[in-house]
Design a protein around this motif. Structure first.
Motif, PDB file in Angstrom:
ATOM      1  N   ASP A 134       0.846  -1.193   0.000  1.00 38.76           N
ATOM      2  CA  ASP A 134       0.000   0.000   0.000  1.00 38.76           C
ATOM      3  C   ASP A 134       0.881   1.242   0.000  1.00 38.76           C
ATOM      4  OD1 ASP A 134      -2.277   1.529   0.024  1.00 38.76           O
ATOM      5  OD2 ASP A 134      -2.587   1.375   2.195  1.00 38.76           O
ATOM      6  N   TRP A 135       0.760   2.054  -1.024  1.00 40.96           N
ATOM      7  CA  TRP A 135       1.547   3.278  -1.165  1.00 40.96           C
ATOM      8  C   TRP A 135       0.721   4.460  -0.667  1.00 40.96           C
ATOM      9  CZ3 TRP A 135       5.604   6.048  -1.161  1.00 40.96           C
ATOM     10  CH2 TRP A 135       5.788   7.203  -1.925  1.00 40.96           C
ATOM     11  N   GLN A 136       1.147   5.037   0.472  1.00 45.17           N
ATOM     12  CA  GLN A 136       0.505   6.208   1.063  1.00 45.17           C
ATOM     13  C   GLN A 136       1.575   7.280   1.257  1.00 45.17           C
ATOM     14  OE1 GLN A 136      -2.674   6.589   1.400  1.00 45.17           O
ATOM     15  NE2 GLN A 136      -3.210   4.487   0.839  1.00 45.17           N
ATOM     16  N   PRO A 137       1.899   8.025   0.198  1.00 47.17           N
ATOM     17  CA  PRO A 137       3.039   8.949   0.238  1.00 47.17           C
ATOM     18  C   PRO A 137       2.862  10.081   1.250  1.00 47.17           C
ATOM     19  CG  PRO A 137       1.692   9.338  -1.704  1.00 47.17           C
ATOM     20  CD  PRO A 137       1.186   8.086  -1.080  1.00 47.17           C
ATOM     21  N   ALA A 138       3.934  10.380   1.947  1.00 48.70           N
ATOM     22  CA  ALA A 138       3.952  11.535   2.836  1.00 48.70           C
ATOM     23  C   ALA A 138       3.845  12.805   2.004  1.00 48.70           C
ATOM     24  CB  ALA A 138       5.242  11.536   3.655  1.00 48.70           C
ATOM     25  N   ALA A 139       3.508  13.910   2.654  1.00 44.40           N
ATOM     26  CA  ALA A 139       3.238  15.169   1.946  1.00 44.40           C
ATOM     27  C   ALA A 139       4.436  15.674   1.151  1.00 44.40           C
ATOM     28  CB  ALA A 139       2.777  16.226   2.938  1.00 44.40           C
ATOM     29  N   ASP A 140       5.656  15.334   1.577  1.00 47.61           N
ATOM     30  CA  ASP A 140       6.841  15.868   0.911  1.00 47.61           C
ATOM     31  C   ASP A 140       7.351  14.984  -0.224  1.00 47.61           C
ATOM     32  OD1 ASP A 140       7.642  13.777   2.502  1.00 47.61           O
ATOM     33  OD2 ASP A 140       9.480  14.758   3.214  1.00 47.61           O
ATOM     34  N   GLN A 141       6.650  13.899  -0.523  1.00 45.11           N
ATOM     35  CA  GLN A 141       7.121  12.984  -1.563  1.00 45.11           C
ATOM     36  C   GLN A 141       6.767  13.481  -2.965  1.00 45.11           C
ATOM     37  OE1 GLN A 141       9.015   9.932  -0.786  1.00 45.11           O
ATOM     38  NE2 GLN A 141       9.145  11.432   0.876  1.00 45.11           N
ATOM     39  N   VAL A 142       7.725  13.366  -3.878  1.00 49.40           N
ATOM     40  CA  VAL A 142       7.507  13.729  -5.277  1.00 49.40           C
ATOM     41  C   VAL A 142       6.984  12.498  -6.002  1.00 49.40           C
ATOM     42  CG1 VAL A 142       8.587  14.514  -7.415  1.00 49.40           C
ATOM     43  CG2 VAL A 142       9.346  15.441  -5.202  1.00 49.40           C
ATOM     44  N   LEU A 143       5.834  12.644  -6.652  1.00 47.85           N
ATOM     45  CA  LEU A 143       5.201  11.518  -7.330  1.00 47.85           C
ATOM     46  C   LEU A 143       5.643  11.433  -8.790  1.00 47.85           C
ATOM     47  CD1 LEU A 143       1.569  11.791  -5.912  1.00 47.85           C
ATOM     48  CD2 LEU A 143       3.569  10.633  -4.932  1.00 47.85           C
ATOM     49  N   ALA A 144       5.820  10.209  -9.256  1.00 49.06           N
ATOM     50  CA  ALA A 144       6.266   9.989 -10.625  1.00 49.06           C
ATOM     51  C   ALA A 144       5.071   9.906 -11.569  1.00 49.06           C
ATOM     52  CB  ALA A 144       7.081   8.702 -10.710  1.00 49.06           C
ATOM     53  N   ASP A 145       5.319  10.181 -12.843  1.00 51.41           N
ATOM     54  CA  ASP A 145       4.308   9.999 -13.875  1.00 51.41           C
ATOM     55  C   ASP A 145       4.416   8.568 -14.407  1.00 51.41           C
ATOM     56  OD1 ASP A 145       3.399  12.643 -13.759  1.00 51.41           O
ATOM     57  OD2 ASP A 145       5.001  13.317 -15.109  1.00 51.41           O
ATOM     58  N   GLY A 146       3.320   7.841 -14.362  1.00 51.94           N
ATOM     59  CA  GLY A 146       3.333   6.488 -14.884  1.00 51.94           C
ATOM     60  C   GLY A 146       3.248   6.474 -16.401  1.00 51.94           C
ATOM     61  N   VAL A 147       3.419   5.289 -16.978  1.00 54.28           N
ATOM     62  CA  VAL A 147       3.308   5.126 -18.427  1.00 54.28           C
ATOM     63  C   VAL A 147       2.207   4.122 -18.721  1.00 54.28           C
ATOM     64  CG1 VAL A 147       5.689   5.758 -18.914  1.00 54.28           C
ATOM     65  CG2 VAL A 147       5.125   3.374 -18.420  1.00 54.28           C
ATOM     66  N   ALA A 148       1.694   4.184 -19.931  1.00 54.46           N
ATOM     67  CA  ALA A 148       0.511   3.400 -20.282  1.00 54.46           C
ATOM     68  C   ALA A 148       0.810   1.948 -20.599  1.00 54.46           C
ATOM     69  CB  ALA A 148      -0.189   4.054 -21.474  1.00 54.46           C
ATOM     70  N   THR A 149       2.043   1.635 -20.974  1.00 55.53           N
ATOM     71  CA  THR A 149       2.396   0.260 -21.332  1.00 55.53           C
ATOM     72  C   THR A 149       3.587  -0.206 -20.507  1.00 55.53           C
ATOM     73  OG1 THR A 149       3.826   1.056 -23.120  1.00 55.53           O
ATOM     74  CG2 THR A 149       1.557   0.513 -23.689  1.00 55.53           C
ATOM     75  N   ALA A 150       3.676  -1.510 -20.307  1.00 60.94           N
ATOM     76  CA  ALA A 150       4.788  -2.062 -19.533  1.00 60.94           C
ATOM     77  C   ALA A 150       6.109  -1.712 -20.203  1.00 60.94           C
ATOM     78  CB  ALA A 150       4.637  -3.572 -19.422  1.00 60.94           C
ATOM     79  N   PRO A 151       7.053  -1.129 -19.463  1.00 63.87           N
ATOM     80  CA  PRO A 151       8.317  -0.698 -20.068  1.00 63.87           C
ATOM     81  C   PRO A 151       9.225  -1.867 -20.418  1.00 63.87           C
ATOM     82  CG  PRO A 151       8.399  -0.421 -17.695  1.00 63.87           C
ATOM     83  CD  PRO A 151       6.990  -0.845 -18.016  1.00 63.87           C
ATOM     84  N   THR A 152      10.040  -1.676 -21.443  1.00 61.00           N
ATOM     85  CA  THR A 152      11.068  -2.624 -21.821  1.00 61.00           C
ATOM     86  C   THR A 152      12.412  -1.937 -21.641  1.00 61.00           C
ATOM     87  OG1 THR A 152       9.623  -3.707 -23.424  1.00 61.00           O
ATOM     88  CG2 THR A 152      11.996  -4.060 -23.672  1.00 61.00           C
ATOM     89  N   CYS A 153      13.334  -2.599 -20.955  1.00 57.57           N
ATOM     90  CA  CYS A 153      14.628  -1.991 -20.644  1.00 57.57           C
ATOM     91  C   CYS A 153      15.321  -1.503 -21.911  1.00 57.57           C
ATOM     92  CB  CYS A 153      15.512  -3.012 -19.931  1.00 57.57           C
ATOM     93  SG  CYS A 153      17.075  -2.341 -19.329  1.00 57.57           S
ATOM     94  N   GLY A 154      15.749  -0.244 -21.890  1.00 58.12           N
ATOM     95  CA  GLY A 154      16.463   0.318 -23.022  1.00 58.12           C
ATOM     96  C   GLY A 154      15.592   1.014 -24.035  1.00 58.12           C
ATOM     97  N   THR A 155      14.264   1.014 -23.810  1.00 58.76           N
ATOM     98  CA  THR A 155      13.361   1.696 -24.732  1.00 58.76           C
ATOM     99  C   THR A 155      12.484   2.663 -23.954  1.00 58.76           C
ATOM    100  OG1 THR A 155      11.605   0.032 -24.542  1.00 58.76           O
ATOM    101  CG2 THR A 155      13.290  -0.328 -26.231  1.00 58.76           C
ATOM    102  N   THR A 156      11.851   3.578 -24.659  1.00 57.64           N
ATOM    103  CA  THR A 156      10.967   4.562 -24.046  1.00 57.64           C
ATOM    104  C   THR A 156       9.536   4.088 -24.151  1.00 57.64           C
ATOM    105  OG1 THR A 156      12.471   6.369 -24.624  1.00 57.64           O
ATOM    106  CG2 THR A 156      10.197   6.958 -24.057  1.00 57.64           C
ATOM    107  N   ALA A 157       8.839   3.968 -23.006  1.00 55.78           N
ATOM    108  CA  ALA A 157       7.450   3.500 -23.001  1.00 55.78           C
ATOM    109  C   ALA A 157       6.509   4.637 -23.349  1.00 55.78           C
ATOM    110  CB  ALA A 157       7.097   2.917 -21.635  1.00 55.78           C
TER     111      ALA A 157
END
Length: 213
Positions: A134-157
């Motif tokens: 369970d991810w419950q970020p504290a107020a000071d945490q910077v949230l990442a932008d997710g991607v729509a497809t499962a990433p493959t190492c070495g490529t841009t999703a």
């Protein structure tokens, strides 16, 4: 995570079957089943509440893992969440260190996250499982932008649209999209598993050849 769409995943199942046949043909089945590694822990811990960006997510097993090619290419980890509007996080790359396989990822919106993983046991057999936290970020945490497809190492999703990252499903069509996302994850992880099977079989074949007088 259980997938109940056999028609949509028939192609993935055929790929896995073909890879297994090739592995058996190379003599992979001779390895003792009793030597399989067991999962003994994960970071974050399964079922835990996480309030700070983990940075790295990992699974530790009971014995050394095979690091095919020395690059972690024989292993895979998928980080996805939150459960009500899942996206993918991390770059899809893995590192094998002794008995541990890990990947780097920053998480996004609060909620339940799932880590699906697979790697190669010391006896050459692939092992896989998943865990949630369970991810419950504290107020000071910077949230990442997710991607729509499962990433493959070495490529841009594919980047997710702003609405998909912040809005829950609003109709039955969104539910269908969630199902398709699950199928896509299964096909992705299944395709990587096929590569693991082939790579492990080839590695064991080379080792056996080297041992011959």
């Amino acid at each position: 995570m259980t997938f109940t769409t056999p028609k949509s995943t028939a192609a993935a199942a055929r790929t896995l079957f073909a890879a297994a046949v090739i592995a058996l043909a190379l003599g992979w089945g001779a390895a003792p089943a009793s030597a399989h590694n067991d999962e003994i822990g994960s970071s974050p811990e399964a079922g835990s509440v996480v309030t700070e960006q983990p940075g790295e997510l990992s699974v530790t097993t009971s014995d050394l893992l095979l690091d095919l090619g020395g690059t972690g290419a024989g292993s895979a980890m998928v980080v996805t969440g939150p459960a009500d509007a899942p996206l993918f996080y991390g770059d899809g790359c893995t590192i094998v260190s002794g008995a541990t396989v890990e990947t780097a990822a920053q998480l996004g919106a609060a909620g339940q996250y799932t880590v699906i993983w697979q790697t190669v046991s010391i006896d050459g057999h692939p092992i896989s499982d998943e865990f949630t936290f369970d991810w419950q970020p504290a107020a000071d945490q910077v949230l990442a932008d997710g991607v729509a497809t499962a990433p493959t190492c070495g490529t841009t999703a594919d980047a997710a649209t702003p609405d998909s990252a912040t809005s829950p499903p609003s109709d039955l069509g969104a539910t269908s999209s969630g199902s398709e996302s699950s199928v896509s994850t299964f096909v992705w992880i299944g395709g990587t598993l096929a590569a693991v099977l082939l790579a492990a079989a080839a590695t064991l074949l080379l080792l056996r050849r080297k041992r011959r007088p």
